[in-house]
Design an enzyme around this catalytic site. Sequence first.
Site, short mmCIF file in Angstrom:
data_model
loop_
_atom_site.label_atom_id
_atom_site.label_comp_id
_atom_site.label_asym_id
_atom_site.label_seq_id
_atom_site.Cartn_x
_atom_site.Cartn_y
_atom_site.Cartn_z
N LYS A 13 -9.75 -24.62 48.48
CA LYS A 13 -10.39 -23.87 49.57
C LYS A 13 -11.76 -24.45 49.90
CE LYS A 13 -12.46 -20.43 46.68
NZ LYS A 13 -13.17 -19.21 46.55
N ARG A 88 -16.31 -10.29 45.31
CA ARG A 88 -15.44 -10.54 44.16
C ARG A 88 -14.72 -9.27 43.71
NH1 ARG A 88 -15.71 -15.46 41.93
NH2 ARG A 88 -17.57 -16.72 42.29
N ARG A 127 -7.16 -33.24 35.63
CA ARG A 127 -8.32 -33.91 36.21
C ARG A 127 -8.97 -34.86 35.20
NH1 ARG A 127 -11.75 -29.75 39.66
NH2 ARG A 127 -12.37 -28.99 37.60
N ARG A 162 -12.92 -33.29 30.98
CA ARG A 162 -13.92 -32.27 30.69
C ARG A 162 -13.35 -31.19 29.78
NH1 ARG A 162 -15.91 -30.42 36.43
NH2 ARG A 162 -15.64 -28.46 35.30
N ARG A 173 -9.30 -18.84 33.06
CA ARG A 173 -10.04 -18.80 34.33
C ARG A 173 -9.13 -18.32 35.46
NH1 ARG A 173 -11.98 -24.63 35.22
NH2 ARG A 173 -12.54 -24.00 37.33
#
Length: 318
Positions: A13, A88, A127, A162, A173
């Site tokens: 997004k 949120r 990633r 990471r 998450r």
Amino acid sequence: MRIVLLGAPGSGKGTQSKLLIEKYKIPQISTGDLLRAAVAAGSDLGRKAKSAMDAGQLVSDDVVLGMIQERLSKPDARAGFILDGFPRNIPQAQALDAMLARLSQPLQLALLVDVDTEVLMKRLTGRRTCSNASCGAIYNIYFSAPKSPGKCDKCGSNLAHRSDDNENTVRSRLQVYEQQTAPLVSYYKAQGKLRTVRGTGSVNEIFKNVTDIIEVQMRPLAAAMSAAQAAAAKSAPPKPAKPAKKPAPVKAAAKPAAKPAAKPAAKKPAAKKPAAKKPAPKKKPAPKPKKKAVKKAAPKKAKKPAKKKSAPKAKKKK
Ligand SMILES: [Zn+2]
């Protein structure tokens, strides 16, 4: 265009938001940026925010909303804004709606960039980033793997994974996101403002779908605006000083004007209808006067004015 963007980490997004900013020339309002700027500027709200943060507390919704409101008063937000990362939760969404209502700038669209959780998992856990800070190339072992595993195509440095991209961290998450966002999705759906775009495919394909949604969402408003501008243009002629401001936008008003002109023509065929129903004379015995008397009595009278009075008599016989 006043938009709230909803989408999971890894949904893309942020990329879509950048494209929207370019295309529609509206700012993205990030509460994180606002907080940093307000604290740095030492404004009233900034000081309140800083004292909360210094005390290890969350900055209150009132302070955040106050900063958003200040931001909306700047000229670049006149054509709209993109809110990303706020609200949120439902109380924030309600407070935002109330504030925007006071400004007469209600949200027009809550856009959800939707991506399946397993795809998000691969995007986030796959990633890999070039460890050479001056290179910083980004790869994904599932979707855009380097030619040589673990090595940067561009500079040959090792690729880093990471620690917060590991599977457990990412999954939690995503769960947090899901728990936060599901109620907001329902909230905006109930308002009729939620639109969902699939966040898979090429960036350009997704953006095409996003802009299609926005154009549709904007159409009623654009029509209303052009009508208002057309009305303004009509009232303008007496005052020769003003017309110069809004001559171009009147284009869209031409469409509605065309419709009324077409209607008179459509009425003419009505006169022909009675003539087309000639079979009526064949059945003079009046076996079905009930039905025809109701629907066709008027046309018959028109053809034979002399017998106008006889028709009612026929009815009475029955
Ligand atoms: Zn590199």
